[in-house]
Scaffold this motif. Structure first.
Motif, PDB file in Angstrom:
ATOM      1  N   MET A   1       2.430   9.463  54.058  1.00 22.54           N
ATOM      2  CA  MET A   1       3.697  10.060  54.491  1.00 22.54           C
ATOM      3  C   MET A   1       4.195   9.658  55.644  1.00 22.54           C
ATOM      4  SD  MET A   1       4.812  12.384  52.288  1.00 22.54           S
ATOM      5  CE  MET A   1       5.598  13.649  53.478  1.00 22.54           C
ATOM      6  N   LEU A   2       5.586   9.235  56.061  1.00 21.97           N
ATOM      7  CA  LEU A   2       6.111   8.704  57.177  1.00 21.97           C
ATOM      8  C   LEU A   2       6.104   9.846  58.332  1.00 21.97           C
ATOM      9  CD1 LEU A   2       7.767   6.602  58.583  1.00 21.97           C
ATOM     10  CD2 LEU A   2       9.843   7.652  57.964  1.00 21.97           C
ATOM     11  N   ALA A   3       5.920  11.129  58.076  1.00 25.10           N
ATOM     12  CA  ALA A   3       5.761  11.923  59.249  1.00 25.10           C
ATOM     13  C   ALA A   3       4.487  11.915  59.882  1.00 25.10           C
ATOM     14  CB  ALA A   3       5.985  13.313  58.706  1.00 25.10           C
ATOM     15  N   GLU A   4       3.595  11.722  59.063  1.00 23.63           N
ATOM     16  CA  GLU A   4       2.150  11.547  59.484  1.00 23.63           C
ATOM     17  C   GLU A   4       1.909  10.490  60.226  1.00 23.63           C
ATOM     18  OE1 GLU A   4      -0.747  13.947  56.331  1.00 23.63           O
ATOM     19  OE2 GLU A   4       0.426  12.507  55.457  1.00 23.63           O
ATOM     20  N   LYS A   5       2.643   9.099  59.884  1.00 27.71           N
ATOM     21  CA  LYS A   5       2.441   8.165  60.476  1.00 27.71           C
ATOM     22  C   LYS A   5       2.947   7.991  61.825  1.00 27.71           C
ATOM     23  CE  LYS A   5       2.347   4.974  56.297  1.00 27.71           C
ATOM     24  NZ  LYS A   5       2.986   3.527  55.701  1.00 27.71           N
ATOM     25  N   LEU A   6       4.042   8.987  61.861  1.00 29.21           N
ATOM     26  CA  LEU A   6       4.520   9.032  63.413  1.00 29.21           C
ATOM     27  C   LEU A   6       3.985  10.093  64.182  1.00 29.21           C
ATOM     28  CD1 LEU A   6       8.315   9.149  62.256  1.00 29.21           C
ATOM     29  CD2 LEU A   6       7.382   7.378  63.431  1.00 29.21           C
ATOM     30  N   GLY A   7       2.775  10.494  63.865  1.00 28.74           N
ATOM     31  CA  GLY A   7       2.130  11.482  64.713  1.00 28.74           C
ATOM     32  C   GLY A   7       2.359  12.889  64.476  1.00 28.74           C
TER      33      GLY A   7
ATOM     34  N   ARG B   1       2.593  16.579  61.500  1.00 28.25           N
ATOM     35  CA  ARG B   1       2.140  16.799  60.192  1.00 28.25           C
ATOM     36  C   ARG B   1       2.982  16.538  58.932  1.00 28.25           C
ATOM     37  NH1 ARG B   1       2.252  21.732  62.680  1.00 28.25           N
ATOM     38  NH2 ARG B   1       3.603  22.576  61.194  1.00 28.25           N
ATOM     39  N   ALA B   2       2.628  16.358  57.655  1.00 28.27           N
ATOM     40  CA  ALA B   2       3.290  16.288  56.601  1.00 28.27           C
ATOM     41  C   ALA B   2       4.313  17.226  56.451  1.00 28.27           C
ATOM     42  CB  ALA B   2       2.342  15.957  55.296  1.00 28.27           C
ATOM     43  N   ASP B   3       4.091  18.438  56.659  1.00 29.42           N
ATOM     44  CA  ASP B   3       4.867  19.714  56.330  1.00 29.42           C
ATOM     45  C   ASP B   3       5.977  19.661  57.313  1.00 29.42           C
ATOM     46  OD1 ASP B   3       3.386  20.596  58.284  1.00 29.42           O
ATOM     47  OD2 ASP B   3       3.087  22.483  57.114  1.00 29.42           O
ATOM     48  N   GLU B   4       6.002  19.006  58.587  1.00 23.22           N
ATOM     49  CA  GLU B   4       6.993  19.164  59.587  1.00 23.22           C
ATOM     50  C   GLU B   4       8.270  18.629  59.119  1.00 23.22           C
ATOM     51  OE1 GLU B   4       5.539  19.900  63.785  1.00 23.22           O
ATOM     52  OE2 GLU B   4       4.201  18.037  62.996  1.00 23.22           O
ATOM     53  N   ARG B   5       9.350  18.990  59.699  1.00 21.79           N
ATOM     54  CA  ARG B   5      10.746  18.324  59.322  1.00 21.79           C
ATOM     55  C   ARG B   5      11.459  17.666  60.619  1.00 21.79           C
ATOM     56  NH1 ARG B   5      13.992  23.676  57.462  1.00 21.79           N
ATOM     57  NH2 ARG B   5      12.896  24.547  59.062  1.00 21.79           N
TER      58      ARG B   5
END
Length: 292
Positions: free
Chosen positions: A1-7, A9-13
């Motif tokens: 998941m891109l969000a997780e790679k950016l630091g 959580r996967a469920d964040e917008r």
């Protein structure tokens, strides 16, 4: 998941708020610069062939903290305000009219040889870099290189190649966006080449529907924000100050004025806070791509 790679959580917008058309005219340049200074938006994209590009590039070079990508441009849609290619050719190219300007429609781009498209895109990128613009990403005016608006042919593989060469992320949503024909094989190609791109792409309407007034711009923005999906979304729009210059260029000026106001609006800013939407930059995606 891109969000997780950016630091995150996967469920964040996560949201990139990008103003297209930096360089089109002075009215647009000054509006976008003020929005970047205020932090009302997070990025913009530069149209190198346009008449007021030098002013925009100077603003970008004076403000390295601004997030400025390149809006690769191969069309010129207004009747009385034109721009053309940076490269020259011995014969008239399909994307040029009889006066040497870009044509209005995406189909003219689709009819052009890919090597000529590649030369023009590279020239626009190199020009921006020479002017001191620290480019953060690539995208494309009117989606002409994505096969949008009835073009019938895309050059996304070329865009991916340029992103690899210049180590830049790309406006290529992982999930379908109505304006761009979606091809899963191109998403897989970008992934395989290490190009970073957002999960979703959204845009404010370019023109008002019958019966709408400019207040609908805020209504559309509020609806989009409340319905964002988890992951990274880029939201694109076209803000500008309203001046006689802008009115002489386009009859979309009332919408562009409202788009200047919408992300400064306290109600929209409150929605961002209540919905816990995190604003990020294309620079974050670029750093991730270069670090990986």
């Amino acid at each position: 998941m891109l969000a997780e790679k950016l630091g995150y959580r996967a469920d964040e917008r996560l949201l990139i708020v990008n103003a297209d058309d930096f360089g089109m005219c002075s009215s647009t340049n000054r509006a976008i610069a003020s929005l970047l200074e205020e932090g009302a938006i997070t990025s913009t994209t530069l149209m190198v062939p346009c008449p007021w590009m030098m002013q925009a590039a100077a603003i970008a070079s004076r403000h390295p903290e601004f997030d400025v990508g390149l809006h690769l441009t191969l069309t010129s849609e207004w009747d009385d305000y034109k721009w053309g290619p940076l490269t020259s050719a011995e014969v008239q190219r399909s994307f040029e009219d009889e006066n040497g300007y870009f044509r209005k429609d995406n189909r003219s781009v689709a009819r052009t040889d890919q090597e000529l498209i590649k030369r023009e895109c590279a020239a626009q990128i190199e020009t921006a870099l020479k002017l001191g613009v620290d480019l953060t990403h690539l995208d494309n005016h009117m989606g002409s290189l994505h096969g949008a608006m009835g073009a019938g042919r895309h050059f996304v593989d070329l865009l991916i190649e340029l992103c690899v060469r210049y180590k830049l992320p790309l406006r290529l949503p992982r999930h379908p966006f109505p304006m761009f024909p979606h091809d899963e094989s191109l998403v897989e190609l970008a992934d395989s080449r290490g190009v970073v791109f957002p999960d979703y792409l959204e845009g404010l309407p370019f023109a008002l529907e019958p019966g709408e007034d400019t207040d609908s711009v805020k209504t559309h923005a509020a609806r989009l924000l409340r319905n964002l999906q988890p992951g990274v979304t880029e939201l694109i729009f076209h803000p500008s100050f309203v001046t006689e210059e802008l009115k002489g260029i386009t009859d979309t000026w009332p919408v562009r004025q409202k788009e200047y106001e919408v992300f400064r609006d306290p109600d929209i800013r409150l929605i961002l806070a209540k919905e816990n939407i995190k604003l990020i930059k294309w620079r974050d995606l670029r750093d991730l791509q270069r670090n990986e």
